[in-house]
Design a protein around this motif. Structure first.
Motif, PDB file in Angstrom:
ATOM      1  N   ALA A 142      18.311   3.309   9.894  1.00 19.09           N
ATOM      2  CA  ALA A 142      17.422   2.737  10.908  1.00 19.09           C
ATOM      3  C   ALA A 142      16.185   3.615  11.081  1.00 19.09           C
ATOM      4  CB  ALA A 142      18.161   2.609  12.229  1.00 19.09           C
ATOM      5  N   VAL A 143      16.408   4.924  11.057  1.00 19.23           N
ATOM      6  CA  VAL A 143      15.283   5.842  11.225  1.00 19.23           C
ATOM      7  C   VAL A 143      14.319   5.713  10.050  1.00 19.23           C
ATOM      8  CG1 VAL A 143      14.659   8.278  11.269  1.00 19.23           C
ATOM      9  CG2 VAL A 143      16.541   7.459  12.678  1.00 19.23           C
ATOM     10  N   ILE A 144      14.865   5.587   8.867  1.00 20.19           N
ATOM     11  CA  ILE A 144      13.990   5.480   7.705  1.00 20.19           C
ATOM     12  C   ILE A 144      13.232   4.157   7.725  1.00 20.19           C
ATOM     13  CG2 ILE A 144      14.034   5.243   5.193  1.00 20.19           C
ATOM     14  CD1 ILE A 144      16.290   7.445   5.433  1.00 20.19           C
ATOM     15  N   ASP A 145      13.881   3.114   8.216  1.00 18.68           N
ATOM     16  CA  ASP A 145      13.165   1.850   8.401  1.00 18.68           C
ATOM     17  C   ASP A 145      11.965   2.043   9.311  1.00 18.68           C
ATOM     18  OD1 ASP A 145      14.457   0.151   6.779  1.00 18.68           O
ATOM     19  OD2 ASP A 145      15.938  -0.504   8.259  1.00 18.68           O
ATOM     20  N   CYS A 146      12.190   2.748  10.395  1.00 16.05           N
ATOM     21  CA  CYS A 146      11.108   2.987  11.351  1.00 16.05           C
ATOM     22  C   CYS A 146       9.998   3.818  10.702  1.00 16.05           C
ATOM     23  CB  CYS A 146      11.617   3.721  12.587  1.00 16.05           C
ATOM     24  SG  CYS A 146      12.721   2.742  13.591  1.00 16.05           S
ATOM     25  N   LEU A 147      10.409   4.752   9.873  1.00 15.93           N
ATOM     26  CA  LEU A 147       9.431   5.624   9.224  1.00 15.93           C
ATOM     27  C   LEU A 147       8.550   4.829   8.276  1.00 15.93           C
ATOM     28  CD1 LEU A 147       8.764   8.641   9.102  1.00 15.93           C
ATOM     29  CD2 LEU A 147      10.209   8.787   7.100  1.00 15.93           C
ATOM     30  N   GLU A 148       9.142   3.830   7.656  1.00 15.28           N
ATOM     31  CA  GLU A 148       8.382   3.055   6.680  1.00 15.28           C
ATOM     32  C   GLU A 148       7.756   1.806   7.281  1.00 15.28           C
ATOM     33  OE1 GLU A 148      11.240   2.718   3.607  1.00 15.28           O
ATOM     34  OE2 GLU A 148      10.756   4.707   2.826  1.00 15.28           O
ATOM     35  N   ASP A 149       7.908   1.652   8.562  1.00 16.10           N
ATOM     36  CA  ASP A 149       7.346   0.477   9.211  1.00 16.10           C
ATOM     37  C   ASP A 149       5.820   0.566   9.208  1.00 16.10           C
ATOM     38  OD1 ASP A 149       8.716  -1.699  11.225  1.00 16.10           O
ATOM     39  OD2 ASP A 149       6.615  -1.292  11.695  1.00 16.10           O
ATOM     40  N   GLU A 172      14.286   5.615  -3.481  1.00 16.32           N
ATOM     41  CA  GLU A 172      15.352   4.908  -2.796  1.00 16.32           C
ATOM     42  C   GLU A 172      15.606   5.464  -1.416  1.00 16.32           C
ATOM     43  OE1 GLU A 172      19.174   3.536  -4.484  1.00 16.32           O
ATOM     44  OE2 GLU A 172      18.264   4.218  -6.358  1.00 16.32           O
ATOM     45  N   LYS A 173      15.691   4.544  -0.500  1.00 15.46           N
ATOM     46  CA  LYS A 173      15.892   4.911   0.889  1.00 15.46           C
ATOM     47  C   LYS A 173      17.153   5.727   1.087  1.00 15.46           C
ATOM     48  CE  LYS A 173      14.299   1.090   3.468  1.00 15.46           C
ATOM     49  NZ  LYS A 173      14.799  -0.051   4.216  1.00 15.46           N
ATOM     50  N   GLN A 174      18.193   5.284   0.450  1.00 11.90           N
ATOM     51  CA  GLN A 174      19.482   5.946   0.578  1.00 11.90           C
ATOM     52  C   GLN A 174      19.349   7.434   0.309  1.00 11.90           C
ATOM     53  OE1 GLN A 174      22.685   5.239   1.165  1.00 11.90           O
ATOM     54  NE2 GLN A 174      22.776   3.021   1.352  1.00 11.90           N
ATOM     55  N   LYS A 175      18.614   7.709  -0.743  1.00 14.17           N
ATOM     56  CA  LYS A 175      18.499   9.111  -1.129  1.00 14.17           C
ATOM     57  C   LYS A 175      17.629   9.863  -0.151  1.00 14.17           C
ATOM     58  CE  LYS A 175      20.051   8.984  -5.704  1.00 14.17           C
ATOM     59  NZ  LYS A 175      19.658   8.824  -7.105  1.00 14.17           N
ATOM     60  N   LEU A 176      16.618   9.166   0.343  1.00 16.00           N
ATOM     61  CA  LEU A 176      15.784   9.788   1.361  1.00 16.00           C
ATOM     62  C   LEU A 176      16.650  10.145   2.556  1.00 16.00           C
ATOM     63  CD1 LEU A 176      13.060  10.560   2.546  1.00 16.00           C
ATOM     64  CD2 LEU A 176      12.783   8.213   3.271  1.00 16.00           C
ATOM     65  N   ALA A 177      17.482   9.196   2.899  1.00 11.10           N
ATOM     66  CA  ALA A 177      18.385   9.438   4.018  1.00 11.10           C
ATOM     67  C   ALA A 177      19.236  10.664   3.744  1.00 11.10           C
ATOM     68  CB  ALA A 177      19.269   8.227   4.232  1.00 11.10           C
ATOM     69  N   ALA A 178      19.741  10.723   2.510  1.00 13.40           N
ATOM     70  CA  ALA A 178      20.606  11.837   2.170  1.00 13.40           C
ATOM     71  C   ALA A 178      19.871  13.155   2.335  1.00 13.40           C
ATOM     72  CB  ALA A 178      21.099  11.681   0.746  1.00 13.40           C
ATOM     73  N   SER A 179      18.639  13.196   1.862  1.00 13.47           N
ATOM     74  CA  SER A 179      17.930  14.464   1.935  1.00 13.47           C
ATOM     75  C   SER A 179      17.500  14.782   3.354  1.00 13.47           C
ATOM     76  CB  SER A 179      16.732  14.455   1.006  1.00 13.47           C
ATOM     77  OG  SER A 179      15.957  13.314   1.257  1.00 13.47           O
TER      78      SER A 179
END
Lengths: 144, 969
Positions: free
Chosen positions: B366-373, B786-793
């Motif tokens: 959700a946070v990454i979604d907001c970041l890329e909004d 990939e978002k997933q990986k961004l999330a991971a990092s």
């Protein structure tokens, strides 16, 4: 000091009501500020947040028909509450004028100010009961 | 005749109950309303201002007409035109007895005048009179003006009256008196410091409006000094409990929430009082839990209260259960489709992670979604969150993201903020030197003119010293990589001045150090810098000093320096510069080139920027020389303070100065230039004309002159021998750290900074094994894909994510069943529907088509007026009794509300009083459930309004039909 200013501006960027709480701005400062923030808010879409950061404070805005209500608040203010405060203001005007429109506010600028005066003092929300807000205004109408 | 006509027209309009203003006013509004552009609007207003200027000054303007004029002036000022000629008329209008005129006068004055305006003094008298008025509406108008107009100096003029009004029988007056006192506190806390106990008293006012208003000053007082108000925690909790249990009059309800604005204010206060106070927080847990349970997520206002509760819970002493509820509410915000709620959710998450950093993990996507909004506001809020959760593991990803964003924004205010955050994070968590330097380069390149100079100095220091590691190889590698990167960056056409300074310094110091680049190449580059677009004097000074250093290193190595033509022309240019500093540097460089290698090596030692230079303030190296001179008959040096007569004079002078500084005018001559201990220049000491004005014994001057005239030989000689060193000293002091060698002053601060930085760095390294860092760095390129990986990092591993998610969905129904227990609440149990419900709750326009009843009501305001007007208002006797008893028992307010049974029907005598008091409101406040019914008090009035507007000439089919649109339609 929570609320710094309340501005009513229409889609064309024409000011319909302006009340400042934080400090007294000169005409030029007001003109510049209003132009700047109106441009910022008008550029936003319906889906985006109703909040915009501006300099060191935030603007919470809400659109009703052609009229934008913009409230400048300090950073620690609850944005959603301010959004609803705007709505309360509109509801209060609606109760007084009946189907309030931009023209009502233009013709009764002072009354819109009086309502706001009852609701906000020193930049704080002090009254949220519609009947308490409107009583003095109705009494005054009756007296004159 | 004209006037009579106007009055007649006014009367005609007034009797209709329509607009009630003059034809001219209506015309003005019409033309402004239909103006198509700002220019057209300006023309209209300018014409208006001209006509008003003429007419407002006419004698015997009728009162009604004057009100009309004043409101037109308000328009002029509101639309940005000066109407100062009319201020005095607005002031005069406050003298009128008729309330509408008086209040309009006050309104205009508060809009026109700043609190320091000269005219304010004319109003203070009127305010004083009005504060004594029998008509409470007049008193209210005056108090409203007090809040806007009274400044620090005029507070005493109205303070006693305002304090008296705190006990006024009318609640509206008490409320405004409290706010007037609040305003005095804001302006000058000292002026009302003895009166703050009044706020405590008013907190227990029988009227909830007064109580609600009193929360504002109390909030300010508690923010300033929470400890003095800990005793009120129980009262605040009690009030909040009663508000949440709907014990307040229905008129305070808003969209089915019980007095939400008061709740929010109370929650803010509790957050302050409970912060770091376990005992105080303990009192709050119950009521906060109640609010969570009762929370209403289908309306904006419900979410506003919920958000404030989260803020409160995250501020007070942590309670696991409440934090869980807060996390749950936050996750609902984040999952909402509404951007407003997401924004609140991101903010709330930022608060929660301060207590429990793991909370973020659950919401990483959700946070990454907001970041890329695409929504900038949401993005910034998310960056704020990222900033709060930066660790050494994710610093690279976060800072890179920030820089990426920074490059693309044009708002300087925010650019500065985000740049300084990048710097701060990089300094705190940098995993490697190279990364740090590259990050800094990017920040400087894109926001160089916005960051603090300190940051540049820090960067230079870091390149010079490394991270405090002893590895010489790594250090020189760092330097050559910095040199490489700067030579590359110099190809950019436009670089900020501060960054150019850094580049010049580094190139001068280390440009030729590893032998990769020739001196001529570096000097050429530096000459290019001085021709760059944004090259100011400071950069030129840095550049020429850098050239000097490179030349010095070359000479010291015994190589011949070939003077490039562009370098020579630079020297020529600077030696005729307007800046004496640049001139001096140019001359120094020229002098340098003529010196022999040994001298050069001593003056400009290689790589000596980190070495402290000991400054011998006593000039001991001159001792022999002085001794010799004295033996040859020179007079010994006497320190200034010991010189005869001088001490008295200087004492007298300083005293005199002190006295003079308190007044505006100085009657003494300008201070004489103070002779420094080694004063040598003879012409300074010939201030003959000043001697007449200042009582300085002439003998002092004589002695000084003679002393000075004898000294030159000494100093000349010394400057010949040590001239360069002395010169350097002067230059150093002027330029501080960044020049070739750090002087003692700045170097001490540098060392402290270094230690702190060193410590944090070591912390980062020790807590984080290198290989892990490398791993996260290796991930970086794929991360953006990939978002997933961004999330991971960002969040450190996505392993626990799915698990966490599962628990959250398990938790959600539990919360909802709790909600469902609430009587009257018909909420669906499944989390999906609750989410859906929350989604449409934030439209920008109030949708009256919604089936759920909104607070639009049918009310006849005149019905409400009955009983309020008239010689003896009905509620006032009751009001009085309640109030007086309230004064005796400060906790009465709490007592009043607790006495009421939950059903709201009266049981105790006080309860019935309050029940009676608000009964009128209850009946008048029946909400409409059918939105199709026309809202507003008088439908026929709306029709009349429409007709009137058409008569005036404004029509919905006119130029601006928008003017007629229902705001709430």
């Amino acid at each position: 000091m929570g609320i710094r200013f309340v501005l009513l501006v229409n889609k064309q960027g024409q000011t319909r009501l302006a009340q400042y709480y934080a400090e007294h701005l000169t005409l030029d400062e007001r003109r510049a500020l209003e132009g700047e923030i109106v441009r910022k808010c008008l550029a936003r879409t319906e889906q985006q947040c109703s909040f915009v950061e501006h300099r060191n404070y935030k603007i919470v805005y809400r659109r009703y028909a052609s009229l934008f209500f913009l409230v400048g608040v300090d950073n620690d203010e609850n944005e959603l509450a301010i959004l609803e405060f705007i709505h309360l203001f509109v509801e209060t005007m609606d109760r007084h004028f009946g189907n309030v429109c931009e023209l009502d506010i233009m013709f009764h600028l002072e009354k819109a100010h009086f309502m706001l005066e009852e609701m906000v003092m020193n930049g704080c929300i002090v009254e949220t009961s519609k009947s308490n807000i409107l009583t003095p205004i109705q009494l005054m109408d009756k007296a004159s | 005749m004209e006037q009579l006509k106007t009055i007649g027209r006014e009367l005609a309009i007034g009797s209709h109950g329509g607009w009630g203003q003059s034809k001219e006013f209506l015309d003005l509004v019409k033309s402004i309303g239909e103006a198509r552009s700002k220019a057209e609007e300006d023309r209209i207003i300018l014409r208006e201002v001209e006509s008003l200027r003429r007419r407002i000054a006419e004698p015997d303007v009728p009162r009604r007409k004057m009100k009309d004029y004043i409101i037109r002036l308000v328009y002029a000022e509101m639309l940005g035109h000066d109407a100062s000629f009319g201020y005095i008329h607005a002031v005069k209008m406050t003298h009128h007895d008729a309330l509408p005129l008086k209040r309009t006068g006050y309104l205009a004055v508060t809009l026109f005048l700043s609190e320091d305006h000269d005219l304010i003094i004319l109003i203070v008298n009127t305010i004083q009179k009005d504060l004594r008025s029998d008509n409470y509406l007049v008193v209210c108008a005056a108090l409203a003006a007090v809040c806007k107009l009274i400044n620090e100096e005029t507070i005493p003029a109205v303070l006693p009256q305002v304090v008296d009004l705190l006990a006024h029988p009318k609640e509206a007056v008490r409320k405004k008196a409290v706010m007037a006192l609040h305003r005095f506190y804001q302006r000058s806390p000292a002026s009302v410091s003895h009166l703050v106990s009044n706020f405590r008293k008013r907190l227990c006012d029988s009227d909830p409006g007064v109580m609600g208003a009193t929360l504002c000053p109390l909030f300010d007082l508690i923010s300033a000094d929470g400890n003095s108000y800990k005793d009120l925690v129980i009262s605040f909790v009690g009030i909040l409990k009663q508000v949440a249990e709907r014990r307040l009059p229905k008129t305070y309800d808003y969209h089915q929430m019980a007095a939400p604005f008061i709740q929010i204010k109370l929650l803010k206060i509790l957050a302050l009082l409970g912060s770091g106070d376990k005992q105080a927080s303990g009192h709050m847990y119950n009521v906060l839990g109640d609010i969570f349970r009762k929370s209403e997520q289908s309306s904006n206002i419900g979410n506003a209260v919920l958000y404030e509760t989260i803020c409160c819970v995250s501020s007070i002493y942590p309670n696991a259960k409440l934090l869980e509820a807060a996390a749950e509410a936050t996750s609902k915000f984040l999952k909402s489709d509404s951007h407003n709620l997401k924004y609140m959710g991101v903010d709330a998450l930022g608060r929660l992670i301060r207590i429990n950093p793991d909370t973020a993990e659950e919401h990483q996507l959700a946070v990454i979604d907001c970041l890329e909004d695409p929504d900038d506001t949401l993005k910034r809020k998310t960056f704020e969150l990222l900033y709060k959760m930066t660790k050494s593991t994710n610093v690279e990803v976060i800072v890179n993201r920030m820089i990426e964003y920074m490059i693309n924004i044009s708002d300087n205010h925010y650019k500065t903020e985000i740049a300084s955050r990048c710097v701060e994070l990089a300094e705190q968590f940098a995993p490697t030197n190279e990364w740090f330097i590259q990050t800094m380069n990017k920040v400087f390149e894109h926001a160089g003119d916005l960051v603090n100079v300190r940051v540049a100095h820090n960067l230079m220091r870091l390149i010079a010293e490394g991270f405090g590691e002893d590895d010489e190889g790594a250090e020189s590698q760092l330097r050559s990589s910095a040199v490489d990167s700067y030579l590359r960056i110099l190809r950019e056409p436009k670089l900020p001045s501060l960054f150019l300074q850094v580049i010049c310094w580094v190139l001068g110091e280390y440009g030729t150090a590893d032998g990769k680049y020739s001196a001529a190449y570096i000097i050429g580059k530096l000459c290019d810098v001085t021709e760059a677009l944004l090259c100011d004097d400071t950069v030129k000074a840095y550049a020429i000093s850098a050239i000097m250093k490179i030349c010095a290193f070359e000479i010291a190595e015994g190589r011949k320096v070939e003077m490039l033509p562009e370098c020579q022309s630079l020297i020529d240019e600077l030696s005729t510069s307007h800046s004496t500093d640049l001139q001096q540097r140019a001359y120094e460089l020229q002098a340098f080139l003529c010196l022999e290698s040994q001298a050069v090596e001593r003056v400009m030692p290689l790589d000596a920027s980190c070495e402290d230079i000991e400054i011998d303030k006593n000039l001991t190296f001159l001792k022999d020389f002085v001794q010799q001179s004295i033996e040859n008959g020179a007079r010994p040096y006497i320190p200034e303070s010991e010189r005869s007569g001088m001490s008295n004079v200087s004492n007298f002078k300083s005293q005199y100065q002190h006295e003079a500084s308190s007044h505006m005018l100085r009657f003494e001559a300008y201070e004489l230039p103070r002779p420094s201990p080694a004063h040598v220049i003879p012409q300074v000491s010939v201030p003959t004309p000043i001697a007449d004005l200042v009582p300085v014994p002439e003998t002092t001057y004589n002695s000084k002159t003679s002393q000075a005239s004898k000294l030159p030989s000494v100093t000349d000689a010394s400057s010949a021998a040590h001239g360069l060193k002395l010169h350097l000293d002067g230059v150093q002091r002027r330029w501080g750290r960044p020049t070739y060698s750090s002087s003692s002053g700045p170097s001490s601060t540098t060392s402290t900074e270094k230690t702190t930085n060193g410590v944090t760095h070591i912390d980062g390294v020790s807590s984080q094994p290198r290989d892990k860092l490398n791993e996260s760095r290796r991930q970086q390129p794929e991360v953006s894909a990939e978002k997933q990986k961004l999330a991971a990092s960002l969040f450190g591993g996505s392993a626990g994510k799915t698990e966490k998610k599962a628990t959250s969905t398990q938790r959600a129904p539990k919360g909802n069943t709790r909600n469902a227990e609430r009587p009257g609440a018909t909420r669906s149990v499944s989390p999906e529907t609750s989410k859906e419900k929350a989604a449409p709750s934030v439209p920008d326009l109030l949708d009256l088509g919604e089936p759920n009843p909104t607070s639009t009501t049918i009310v006849d305001p005149f019905k409400q007026l009955e009983g309020l007007v008239g010689p003896t208002p009905v509620p006032s006797p009751l009001d009085n009794s309640v109030k007086t008893s309230g004064l005796e028992t400060p906790d009465l307010m709490a007592a009043v509300y607790t006495d009421l049974p939950p059903s709201g029907s009266s049981s105790g005598s006080l309860g019935s009083t309050i029940g009676d008091m608000y009964s009128a409101d209850k009946t008048s406040n029946t909400a409409t459930s059918a939105p199709s019914i026309k809202k507003g008090p008088f439908p026929q009035d709306s029709l009349r309004k429409d007709a009137r507007a058409r008569q005036v000439g404004v029509t919905p089919t006119g130029n601006n039909p928008n003017l007629f649109k229902d705001l709430l339609g």
